[in-house]
Design an enzyme around this catalytic site. Structure first.
Site, PDB file in Angstrom:
ATOM      1  N   TRP A  39       0.795  -1.234   0.000  1.00 44.91           N
ATOM      2  CA  TRP A  39       0.000   0.000   0.000  1.00 44.91           C
ATOM      3  C   TRP A  39       0.833   1.293   0.000  1.00 44.91           C
ATOM      4  O   TRP A  39       1.810   1.395   0.736  1.00 44.91           O
ATOM      5  CB  TRP A  39      -0.909  -0.003   1.221  1.00 44.91           C
ATOM      6  CG  TRP A  39      -1.660   1.272   1.442  1.00 44.91           C
ATOM      7  CD1 TRP A  39      -1.255   2.349   2.188  1.00 44.91           C
ATOM      8  CD2 TRP A  39      -2.947   1.624   0.907  1.00 44.91           C
ATOM      9  NE1 TRP A  39      -2.214   3.333   2.147  1.00 44.91           N
ATOM     10  CE2 TRP A  39      -3.257   2.914   1.384  1.00 44.91           C
ATOM     11  CE3 TRP A  39      -3.872   0.964   0.080  1.00 44.91           C
ATOM     12  CZ2 TRP A  39      -4.447   3.563   1.070  1.00 44.91           C
ATOM     13  CZ3 TRP A  39      -5.055   1.619  -0.236  1.00 44.91           C
ATOM     14  CH2 TRP A  39      -5.337   2.902   0.255  1.00 44.91           C
ATOM     15  N   MET A  40       0.359   2.293  -0.754  1.00 47.36           N
ATOM     16  CA  MET A  40       0.913   3.661  -0.726  1.00 47.36           C
ATOM     17  C   MET A  40      -0.229   4.665  -0.618  1.00 47.36           C
ATOM     18  O   MET A  40      -1.229   4.532  -1.307  1.00 47.36           O
ATOM     19  CB  MET A  40       1.681   3.917  -2.028  1.00 47.36           C
ATOM     20  CG  MET A  40       1.961   5.376  -2.363  1.00 47.36           C
ATOM     21  SD  MET A  40       2.566   5.591  -4.077  1.00 47.36           S
ATOM     22  CE  MET A  40       4.308   5.340  -3.872  1.00 47.36           C
ATOM     23  N   ASN A  41      -0.085   5.700   0.260  1.00 50.54           N
ATOM     24  CA  ASN A  41      -0.937   6.887   0.111  1.00 50.54           C
ATOM     25  C   ASN A  41      -0.080   8.147   0.078  1.00 50.54           C
ATOM     26  O   ASN A  41       0.886   8.150  -0.709  1.00 50.54           O
ATOM     27  CB  ASN A  41      -2.145   6.920   1.053  1.00 50.54           C
ATOM     28  CG  ASN A  41      -1.894   6.855   2.528  1.00 50.54           C
ATOM     29  OD1 ASN A  41      -1.499   5.834   3.050  1.00 50.54           O
ATOM     30  ND2 ASN A  41      -2.146   7.919   3.246  1.00 50.54           N
ATOM     31  N   ASP A  42      -0.380   9.164   0.830  1.00 53.29           N
ATOM     32  CA  ASP A  42       0.180  10.511   0.622  1.00 53.29           C
ATOM     33  C   ASP A  42       1.679  10.597   0.299  1.00 53.29           C
ATOM     34  O   ASP A  42       2.487   9.928   0.935  1.00 53.29           O
ATOM     35  CB  ASP A  42       0.037  11.359   1.900  1.00 53.29           C
ATOM     36  CG  ASP A  42      -1.324  11.309   2.522  1.00 53.29           C
ATOM     37  OD1 ASP A  42      -2.214  10.675   1.978  1.00 53.29           O
ATOM     38  OD2 ASP A  42      -1.479  11.926   3.597  1.00 53.29           O
ATOM     39  N   TRP A  66      -4.514  -0.059   3.684  1.00 53.02           N
ATOM     40  CA  TRP A  66      -3.945   0.889   4.651  1.00 53.02           C
ATOM     41  C   TRP A  66      -3.778   0.182   5.984  1.00 53.02           C
ATOM     42  O   TRP A  66      -4.603  -0.646   6.375  1.00 53.02           O
ATOM     43  CB  TRP A  66      -4.899   2.089   4.774  1.00 53.02           C
ATOM     44  CG  TRP A  66      -4.362   3.198   5.598  1.00 53.02           C
ATOM     45  CD1 TRP A  66      -3.438   4.123   5.211  1.00 53.02           C
ATOM     46  CD2 TRP A  66      -4.709   3.512   6.941  1.00 53.02           C
ATOM     47  NE1 TRP A  66      -3.188   4.990   6.239  1.00 53.02           N
ATOM     48  CE2 TRP A  66      -3.948   4.639   7.319  1.00 53.02           C
ATOM     49  CE3 TRP A  66      -5.579   2.951   7.884  1.00 53.02           C
ATOM     50  CZ2 TRP A  66      -4.042   5.226   8.580  1.00 53.02           C
ATOM     51  CZ3 TRP A  66      -5.668   3.532   9.138  1.00 53.02           C
ATOM     52  CH2 TRP A  66      -4.912   4.661   9.475  1.00 53.02           C
ATOM     53  N   SER A 102       1.603  11.337   7.975  1.00 55.59           N
ATOM     54  CA  SER A 102       2.201  12.255   7.000  1.00 55.59           C
ATOM     55  C   SER A 102       2.993  13.384   7.633  1.00 55.59           C
ATOM     56  O   SER A 102       2.738  13.801   8.767  1.00 55.59           O
ATOM     57  CB  SER A 102       1.106  12.849   6.117  1.00 55.59           C
ATOM     58  OG  SER A 102       0.719  11.862   5.186  1.00 55.59           O
TER      59      SER A 102
HETATM   60  C1  FRU Z   1      -4.322  11.932   4.311  1.00 58.42           C
HETATM   61  C2  FRU Z   1      -4.069  11.220   5.627  1.00 58.42           C
HETATM   62  C3  FRU Z   1      -3.279  12.131   6.550  1.00 58.42           C
HETATM   63  C4  FRU Z   1      -2.629  11.148   7.465  1.00 58.42           C
HETATM   64  C5  FRU Z   1      -2.319  10.009   6.540  1.00 58.42           C
HETATM   65  C6  FRU Z   1      -2.388   8.654   7.181  1.00 58.42           C
HETATM   66  O1  FRU Z   1      -4.574  11.071   3.247  1.00 58.42           O
HETATM   67  O2  FRU Z   1      -5.302  10.831   6.214  1.00 58.42           O
HETATM   68  O3  FRU Z   1      -4.048  13.096   7.212  1.00 58.42           O
HETATM   69  O4  FRU Z   1      -1.477  11.661   8.064  1.00 58.42           O
HETATM   70  O5  FRU Z   1      -3.257  10.084   5.484  1.00 58.42           O
HETATM   71  O6  FRU Z   1      -1.938   7.659   6.310  1.00 58.42           O
END
Ligand code: FRU
Length: 494
Positions: A39-42, A66, A102
């Protein structure tokens, strides 16, 4: 070995066990950053350090969902070719045991510092039972990071009408003699807001003020704020959660946009104009910027959306970044253009001049699933025209980009794009002297459309079949494609 190092090693082993298999998946992007697996997000810690661009990212290295967040890491010397580096942060301490959320990066005394949010769940209700603090990690070489013994450097949210626990995503910068950070926050009544802090040394932080707050339909929480100076304006970028749809705007679950204004650094008050989206497509969230040695403001966002179906999860990966975009100001609006360095990936140019289109047709030599297209269309008397990409007649797939002259709307329709979520998104676009300019980036499972020199951008993930490589042009009445260029783009990750 300390716990942090050990956790990073376990995470790297988890990635190594599936990385090869994941790399075989057709939807893997060729010139967009994706996690090696899972998984990857921000985007996090986007920075220019010792002559190289660093981009970190929210990463769960044990599944394609996540989970407890780590920071993955890439670097590049030119924004075109990227190299993956070892995972930089793992949740290892009491104050971040459920996630290194983040944050951002800044250079001080030759070291690269990461400022991030330590997350701890205090119960099963993740909306209310959490504790968030701000912490630092440092590195001498930009590769291995050590958390500071003084952590957390901001141990709790300030008093006042500020939610005590939703308090995250520090974006730090230097202005004159001080470091500043903005933080995402909300009031106790669930209105999104941004907090401003100041520090002389990155270690001791003083709360300055609630810098900005949502009014009306601006959501229940503002995530991932970013503040930077551009041509005399203080630009505040943020990601408001829970803005309700208005007309054809705000149809994604959460939004990402900006306001322009002026920050008073003494009082921490910020006067600003109206909110604008940074992207009008489906998948764009938590953008973060940095400035490089050429003084350019560069933006990268997560090219996905929360709670959206992600068909790649069945192939042990999820999440991608947009291409880096250079942002500039024009007529009080942010303009986003692809970083010109991406041109280095171009191969096999095919170009056309003055092609007349009426009805629907394809052009010889124009097809593919990993392309850059540039075109200028003279609309003549047509009222609806555009192009279809990722077309497969056999699989009945197409992704349709249409300009509607009367409504002055550009529409990105992915309802027949293949697997995954469908729908359409609309952006207000005016023709210039009856001309429309498009700059389009097609990668295996993504599409980014820069309209009229970056006045509007529309980004979306699509999941077509491997056969869907057709491109056609259509118009209800004759149009002239004044210029058209196509390149194949090469892989950008080593
Ligand atoms: C935004 C967020 C941030 C948080 C991070 C957790 O997409 O919800 O606010 O720090 O992702 O992965």
């Amino acid at each position: 070995m300390n716990v942090h190092k050990q956790k990073i090693e376990e995470a790297e082993q988890s990635i190594a066990a599936v990385e090869n298999e994941v790399s075989q998946n057709y939807w893997r992007l060729h010139y967009h950053l994706t996690p090696p697996a899972y998984w990857m997000n921000d985007p996090n810690g986007f920075s220019f350090y010792k002559g190289e661009y660093h981009l970190f990212y929210q990463h769960h290295p044990f599944s394609a969902e996540w989970g407890p967040m780590y920071w993955g890491h890439f670097k590049s010397s030119d924004l075109a070719a990227w190299e993956r580096l070892p995972i930089a942060l793992a949740p290892s301490e009491d104050y971040d045991k459920d996630g290194c959320f983040s944050g951002s990066a800044i250079e001080k005394d030759g070291k690269l510092y990461l400022m991030y949010t330590g997350n701890v769940w205090t119960g099963n209700n993740y909306d209310e039972q959490l504790k968030q603090v701000q912490a630092l990690a440092q590195s001498e070489d930009g590769v291995t990071f050590e958390k500071l013994a003084d952590n957390p450097v901001i141990a709790e949210a300030p008093a006042g009408n500020i939610h005590p626990f939703h308090f995250r995503d520090p974006k730090v910068w230097k202005y004159q003699d001080f470091y500043y950070t903005v933080l995402g926050s909300k009031t106790k009544q669930n209105t999104g807001q941004v907090l401003l802090y100041r520090s002389a040394d990155l270690l001791k932080w003083e709360f300055v003020n609630v810098m900005a707050k949502g009014e009306g339909n601006f959501g229940f929480m503002w995530e991932c704020p970013d503040l930077f100076l551009l041509d005399g304006q203080d630009v505040l970028v943020m990601s408001p959660q829970g803005v309700k749809p208005e007309g054809h705007l705000y149809h994604n679950l959460h939004q990402a946009g900006y306001v322009l204004g002026k920050l008073n650094y003494e009082t921490g008050t910020y006067t600003h104009g109206p909110f604008h989206l940074l992207d009008y497509g489906f998948d764009f969230y938590a953008p973060q910027t940095t400035i490089d040695d050429k003084g350019r403001r560069i933006l990268i966002a997560w090219m996905d959306m929360w709670e959206s179906e992600m068909p790649t999860q069945n192939h042990n990966w999820a999440g991608a970044m947009t291409i880096p975009r250079i942002v500039t100001l024009k007529d009080n609006q942010l303009i986003s253009k692809p970083a010109p360095e991406i041109e280095k990936l171009r191969k096999n140019e095919v170009s056309y001049q003055h092609v007349t289109i009426e009805g629907e047709t394809s052009l010889e030599g124009i097809s593919g699933d990993c392309l850059e297209l540039e075109l200028t269309i003279h609309a003549k008397n047509a009222s609806q025209f555009g192009l279809k990409v990722r077309v497969s007649e056999e699989d009945k797939q197409e992704t349709v980009l249409t300009y509607h002259k009367k409504e002055q709307l550009f529409i990105f329709d992915r309802s027949q794009s293949g697997e995954g979520p469908g729908g359409e998104r609309k952006a207000d676009v005016k023709l210039n002297d009856n001309e429309l300019t498009l700059h389009i980036f097609i990668d295996k499972s993504s599409l980014e459309v820069f309209i009229n020199e970056g006045e509007k951008v529309m980004t979306g993930r699509i999941y077509p079949s491997q056969k869907a490589v057709g491109i056609t042009f259509f118009s209800d009445e004759s149009i002239d494609i004044i210029n058209f260029k196509k390149w194949h783009l090469e892989k950008s990750i080593k």
